[in-house]
Design a protein around this motif. Structure first.
Motif, PDB file in Angstrom:
ATOM      1  N   LEU A 172      98.604  44.629  45.884  1.00  0.00           N
ATOM      2  CA  LEU A 172      97.503  43.858  46.449  1.00  0.00           C
ATOM      3  C   LEU A 172      97.706  43.713  47.806  1.00  0.00           C
ATOM      4  CD1 LEU A 172      94.218  42.691  45.703  1.00  0.00           C
ATOM      5  CD2 LEU A 172      95.814  40.540  44.814  1.00  0.00           C
ATOM      6  N   HIS A 178     101.802  50.865  49.241  1.00  0.00           N
ATOM      7  CA  HIS A 178     100.231  50.505  48.032  1.00  0.00           C
ATOM      8  C   HIS A 178      99.670  51.421  47.180  1.00  0.00           C
ATOM      9  CE1 HIS A 178      95.721  50.486  47.497  1.00  0.00           C
ATOM     10  NE2 HIS A 178      96.390  49.503  46.510  1.00  0.00           N
ATOM     11  N   ARG A 238     100.142  51.834  43.531  1.00  0.00           N
ATOM     12  CA  ARG A 238      98.886  51.197  42.048  1.00  0.00           C
ATOM     13  C   ARG A 238      98.826  52.979  40.914  1.00  0.00           C
ATOM     14  NH1 ARG A 238      93.470  49.661  43.460  1.00  0.00           N
ATOM     15  NH2 ARG A 238      91.972  51.180  42.409  1.00  0.00           N
ATOM     16  N   ILE A 257      96.640  40.215  28.411  1.00  0.00           N
ATOM     17  CA  ILE A 257      97.653  41.199  29.588  1.00  0.00           C
ATOM     18  C   ILE A 257      99.072  40.429  28.942  1.00  0.00           C
ATOM     19  CG2 ILE A 257      97.544  38.747  30.513  1.00  0.00           C
ATOM     20  CD1 ILE A 257      97.869  42.439  32.030  1.00  0.00           C
ATOM     21  N   ALA A 293      97.555  38.139  37.642  1.00  0.00           N
ATOM     22  CA  ALA A 293      95.482  38.574  37.784  1.00  0.00           C
ATOM     23  C   ALA A 293      94.814  38.422  36.019  1.00  0.00           C
ATOM     24  CB  ALA A 293      95.783  40.255  37.760  1.00  0.00           C
ATOM     25  N   THR A 337      91.667  36.005  36.563  1.00  0.00           N
ATOM     26  CA  THR A 337      90.678  36.155  36.318  1.00  0.00           C
ATOM     27  C   THR A 337      89.660  36.222  35.569  1.00  0.00           C
ATOM     28  OG1 THR A 337      91.390  38.101  36.077  1.00  0.00           O
ATOM     29  CG2 THR A 337      91.781  37.573  38.638  1.00  0.00           C
ATOM     30  N   VAL A 380      86.099  35.813  41.732  1.00  0.00           N
ATOM     31  CA  VAL A 380      86.888  35.699  42.847  1.00  0.00           C
ATOM     32  C   VAL A 380      86.198  36.054  43.998  1.00  0.00           C
ATOM     33  CG1 VAL A 380      88.343  37.328  44.450  1.00  0.00           C
ATOM     34  CG2 VAL A 380      88.912  37.634  42.034  1.00  0.00           C
ATOM     35  N   ARG A 394      91.431  40.140  54.773  1.00  0.00           N
ATOM     36  CA  ARG A 394      92.319  41.609  55.609  1.00  0.00           C
ATOM     37  C   ARG A 394      92.420  40.710  56.790  1.00  0.00           C
ATOM     38  NH1 ARG A 394      91.333  42.659  51.009  1.00  0.00           N
ATOM     39  NH2 ARG A 394      91.004  44.971  50.172  1.00  0.00           N
ATOM     40  N   GLY A 440      82.424  41.795  43.551  1.00  0.00           N
ATOM     41  CA  GLY A 440      83.154  41.592  42.355  1.00  0.00           C
ATOM     42  C   GLY A 440      83.999  41.640  42.035  1.00  0.00           C
ATOM     43  N   PHE A 441      84.587  42.945  41.654  1.00  0.00           N
ATOM     44  CA  PHE A 441      85.428  44.002  42.343  1.00  0.00           C
ATOM     45  C   PHE A 441      86.366  44.196  43.233  1.00  0.00           C
ATOM     46  CE2 PHE A 441      83.956  44.275  37.105  1.00  0.00           C
ATOM     47  CZ  PHE A 441      85.010  43.227  37.145  1.00  0.00           C
ATOM     48  N   GLY A 442      85.704  43.791  43.961  1.00  0.00           N
ATOM     49  CA  GLY A 442      86.251  44.329  46.028  1.00  0.00           C
ATOM     50  C   GLY A 442      85.896  46.030  45.427  1.00  0.00           C
ATOM     51  N   HIS A 445      91.892  48.821  47.185  1.00  0.00           N
ATOM     52  CA  HIS A 445      92.046  47.748  46.962  1.00  0.00           C
ATOM     53  C   HIS A 445      91.315  47.651  45.569  1.00  0.00           C
ATOM     54  CE1 HIS A 445      95.976  47.292  48.860  1.00  0.00           C
ATOM     55  NE2 HIS A 445      94.666  47.554  50.159  1.00  0.00           N
ATOM     56  N   CYS A 505      89.839  46.935  42.121  1.00  0.00           N
ATOM     57  CA  CYS A 505      90.452  46.139  41.232  1.00  0.00           C
ATOM     58  C   CYS A 505      90.905  47.175  39.729  1.00  0.00           C
ATOM     59  CB  CYS A 505      89.136  44.910  40.304  1.00  0.00           C
ATOM     60  SG  CYS A 505      90.705  44.249  38.853  1.00  0.00           S
ATOM     61  N   ALA A 545      88.816  43.813  32.089  1.00  0.00           N
ATOM     62  CA  ALA A 545      87.775  42.892  32.169  1.00  0.00           C
ATOM     63  C   ALA A 545      86.620  43.435  31.718  1.00  0.00           C
ATOM     64  CB  ALA A 545      87.937  42.947  34.203  1.00  0.00           C
TER      65      ALA A 545
HETATM   66  C1  HEM Z   1      86.697  39.246  35.944  1.00  0.00           C
HETATM   67  C2  HEM Z   1      88.369  39.803  35.755  1.00  0.00           C
HETATM   68  C3  HEM Z   1      88.366  39.861  37.649  1.00  0.00           C
HETATM   69  C4  HEM Z   1      88.130  40.037  38.930  1.00  0.00           C
HETATM   70  C5  HEM Z   1      86.890  39.277  39.218  1.00  0.00           C
HETATM   71  C6  HEM Z   1      88.625  40.559  39.325  1.00  0.00           C
HETATM   72  C7  HEM Z   1      88.634  40.891  40.590  1.00  0.00           C
HETATM   73  C8  HEM Z   1      89.268  41.659  41.715  1.00  0.00           C
HETATM   74  C9  HEM Z   1      88.879  41.664  43.424  1.00  0.00           C
HETATM   75  C10 HEM Z   1      87.912  41.137  43.603  1.00  0.00           C
HETATM   76  C11 HEM Z   1      90.308  42.753  44.301  1.00  0.00           C
HETATM   77  C12 HEM Z   1      90.513  43.192  44.667  1.00  0.00           C
HETATM   78  C13 HEM Z   1      91.500  41.817  45.874  1.00  0.00           C
HETATM   79  C14 HEM Z   1      91.484  42.869  47.724  1.00  0.00           C
HETATM   80  O1  HEM Z   1      90.090  43.786  47.654  1.00  0.00           O
HETATM   81  O2  HEM Z   1      91.490  42.229  48.112  1.00  0.00           O
HETATM   82  C15 HEM Z   1      90.911  43.229  43.327  1.00  0.00           C
HETATM   83  C16 HEM Z   1      92.495  44.120  42.516  1.00  0.00           C
HETATM   84  C17 HEM Z   1      93.317  43.528  41.834  1.00  0.00           C
HETATM   85  N1  HEM Z   1      92.787  43.565  40.193  1.00  0.00           N
HETATM   86 FE1  HEM Z   1      91.535  42.748  39.859  1.00  0.00          FE
HETATM   87  N2  HEM Z   1      90.010  41.276  38.638  1.00  0.00           N
HETATM   88  C18 HEM Z   1      89.940  40.649  37.489  1.00  0.00           C
HETATM   89  C19 HEM Z   1      90.731  41.447  36.795  1.00  0.00           C
HETATM   90  C20 HEM Z   1      91.638  41.922  36.727  1.00  0.00           C
HETATM   91  C21 HEM Z   1      92.959  42.552  35.702  1.00  0.00           C
HETATM   92  C22 HEM Z   1      92.377  41.611  34.288  1.00  0.00           C
HETATM   93  C23 HEM Z   1      93.936  42.960  36.317  1.00  0.00           C
HETATM   94  C24 HEM Z   1      94.970  43.445  34.927  1.00  0.00           C
HETATM   95  C25 HEM Z   1      95.496  42.912  34.078  1.00  0.00           C
HETATM   96  C26 HEM Z   1      93.109  43.906  37.688  1.00  0.00           C
HETATM   97  C27 HEM Z   1      94.835  43.005  38.137  1.00  0.00           C
HETATM   98  C28 HEM Z   1      93.872  43.520  39.675  1.00  0.00           C
HETATM   99  C29 HEM Z   1      95.329  44.031  40.637  1.00  0.00           C
HETATM  100  C30 HEM Z   1      96.679  45.331  40.107  1.00  0.00           C
HETATM  101  C31 HEM Z   1      94.494  44.331  41.559  1.00  0.00           C
HETATM  102  C32 HEM Z   1      95.232  45.463  43.235  1.00  0.00           C
HETATM  103  C33 HEM Z   1      94.797  46.356  43.600  1.00  0.00           C
HETATM  104  C34 HEM Z   1      95.124  47.169  44.863  1.00  0.00           C
HETATM  105  O3  HEM Z   1      95.405  46.280  46.020  1.00  0.00           O
HETATM  106  O4  HEM Z   1      94.511  47.838  44.821  1.00  0.00           O
HETATM  107  N3  HEM Z   1      92.367  42.191  37.977  1.00  0.00           N
HETATM  108  N4  HEM Z   1      90.639  42.427  41.762  1.00  0.00           N
END
Ligand code: HEM
Length: 413
Positions: free
Chosen positions: A90, A97, A101, A150, A255, A259, A302, A307, A357-359, A363, A365, A371
């Motif tokens: 992340l 990365h 990833r 998880i 994570a 989240t 989140v 950045r 919400g997931f970016g 990056h 999510c 989720a």
């Molecule tokens: C509702 C639940 C979740 C939300 C709202 C969420 C949100 C996010 C967001 C906003 C990012 C991007 C962060 C950025 O751009 O700096 C992210 C990245 C990530 N999330 Fe989630 N996440 C959730 C659940 C999960 C779960 C369950 C996992 C894994 C078990 C996970 C693993 C990751 C990973 C590994 C990244 C990094 C991806 C990268 O850098 O390429 N997330 N998440």
């Protein structure tokens, strides 16, 4: 763009726990200021949808904190660059990365995640079997479900949960933007450092066990990744170092803990505050994906991401100089009236709900399909089993700013 004293004081108010239950009026006031850039602070804060979206997609937007002027200054003053070894991906840029990833992505693609549905449904039913008249939706459902999933995926024993849950909670706090906004680390930094060291040590031991005795889990798979030689069409350097395996498992465990719990709980709260929505979901379970997406917009787990400008970066009319940090207030962007009609209404029926919400971008999510599935299964089961559920008191919130969420959500079933 504004650079007077008022925006600075608004930003500092984000850290005030008094705003945790409802930070949205404050976010609106910040968004109305436009991008905030304080002279001498090496920080720009973006809060409109268009600006946040643009930064997330910008080729010069780096996730590696070492590229910031502030970090470089601290290193020049003798601070160790990476005291715990490499961070989770992340916080990395290409090529590391991309490589890490890609290795992890396979475990989270929709097809693989969909196969977990029966197991997730059984977990939810088991948790709801234990529910009686008064129910805390956090400890009774929203927290134990994603943790069990998880742990099972990674191969971390669920019995160890009491030990690592407090470490994970402390690590979640370290994402709060104290240093960016105040120039100083927030209270409790020694405790957070100790938690980081402990969790890495715990994972290192577990990895050693899996090396001797592999299982059908992601940790074992990461340990046994072997890059085919380039001559055979593989990419050399595909293997992970021991430190990279630890950092990756650490990232996924935190994570997975910090989240999805908030997605499930925030959705339950929004539905209970509008009983017609609770009834509508019960009557028509297919509405659940609208409920999940609208929760990700309306009350995102989140609330902000950061950045660094790897080069000078122009966003809208503002130039962020190379090395400066940016904060993207996603939760503010999601209430931007330039993009959303009635932004402060929770309306799962909105056509084509957009959110960050997931970016977005490289990056995005990796856990998004998981989720979404966990939340959908939990919400349909809860509304179907308990048609008359009501809020049994005001929820309590944790102090976290970035991974904002409730500590307690009392419901009368
Ligand atoms: C509702 C639940 C979740 C939300 C709202 C969420 C949100 C996010 C967001 C906003 C990012 C991007 C962060 C950025 O751009 O700096 C992210 C990245 C990530 N999330 Fe989630 N996440 C959730 C659940 C999960 C779960 C369950 C996992 C894994 C078990 C996970 C693993 C990751 C990973 C590994 C990244 C990094 C991806 C990268 O850098 O390429 N997330 N998440």
């Amino acid at each position: 763009m504004t650079s007077a004293a008022e925006p600075q004081s608004l930003l500092l108010q984000m850290l005030d726990p008094a705003h945790r239950a409802d930070p949205y009026p404050l976010y609106s006031r910040i968004r109305e200021q436009g991008p905030v850039q304080q002279p001498g602070s090496n920080l720009t804060v973006f809060s409109s949808y268009a600006d946040c979206d643009e930064v997330l997609r910008h080729p010069h937007a780096s996730s590696d904190r070492l590229k910031s002027t502030v970090a470089q200054r601290m290193i020049a003053d003798g601070a160790p660059p990476r005291p715990f070894g490499p961070p989770g991906f992340l916080f990395l840029d290409p090529p590391d990365h991309t490589r890490l990833r890609r290795l992890v992505s396979k475990a989270f693609v929709p097809k693989v995640v969909k196969a977990l549905e029966p197991e997730i449904a059984a977990l939810v039913e088991g948790l709801l079997d234990d529910a009686d008249g008064s129910f805390d939706a956090i400890s009774g459902l929203a927290y134990p479900l994603p943790v069990a999933v998880i742990c099972r995926l990674l191969g971390v024993p669920l019995e160890d949960e009491p030990q690592f849950s407090s470490a994970s909670a402390l690590l979640a706090q370290s994402l709060d933007p104290f240093v960016n906004l105040t120039g100083a680390v927030g209270a409790g930094s020694e405790e957070r450092m100790a938690a980081a060291v402990w969790l890495r040590g715990y994972l290192r031991e577990l990895i050693a066990q899996r090396r001797r005795d592999p299982g059908e889990d992601l940790m074992s798979a990461l340990i046994h990744v072997v890059g085919a030689p380039p001559a055979c069409g593989g990419e050399s350097g595909d293997q992970l170092t021991e430190d990279e395996i630890v950092a990756t498992c650490n990232l996924l465990l935190v994570a997975g803990h910090e989240t999805t719990v908030n997605l499930i709980a925030n959705a339950i709260l929004a539905l209970l505050r509008d009983p017609a929505q609770w009834a509508a979901l019960r009557a028509e379970p297919a509405r659940v994906s609208g409920v999940v997406e609208e929760t990700l917009r309306y009350d995102p787990p989140v609330q902000l991401v950061g950045r660094i400008a790897a080069e000078d970066m122009t966003i809208g009319t503002v130039t962020v100089p190379k090395g400066d940090s940016t904060l993207l207030l996603l939760a503010a962007a999601h209430r931007d009236p330039d993009v959303f009609d009635r932004p402060d209404d929770f309306d799962p029926g909105r056509p084509g709900i957009r959110h960050l919400g997931f970016g977005k971008g490289p990056h995005f999510c990796i856990g998004a399909p998981l989720a979404r599935l966990e939340a959908a299964v939990a919400l349909t089961a809860l509304t179907s089993r308990f048609p008359n559920a009501t809020l049994a008191g005001e929820p309590s919130y944790k102090q976290n700013v970035t991974l904002r969420g409730m500590s307690e959500l009392p419901i009368a079933l």
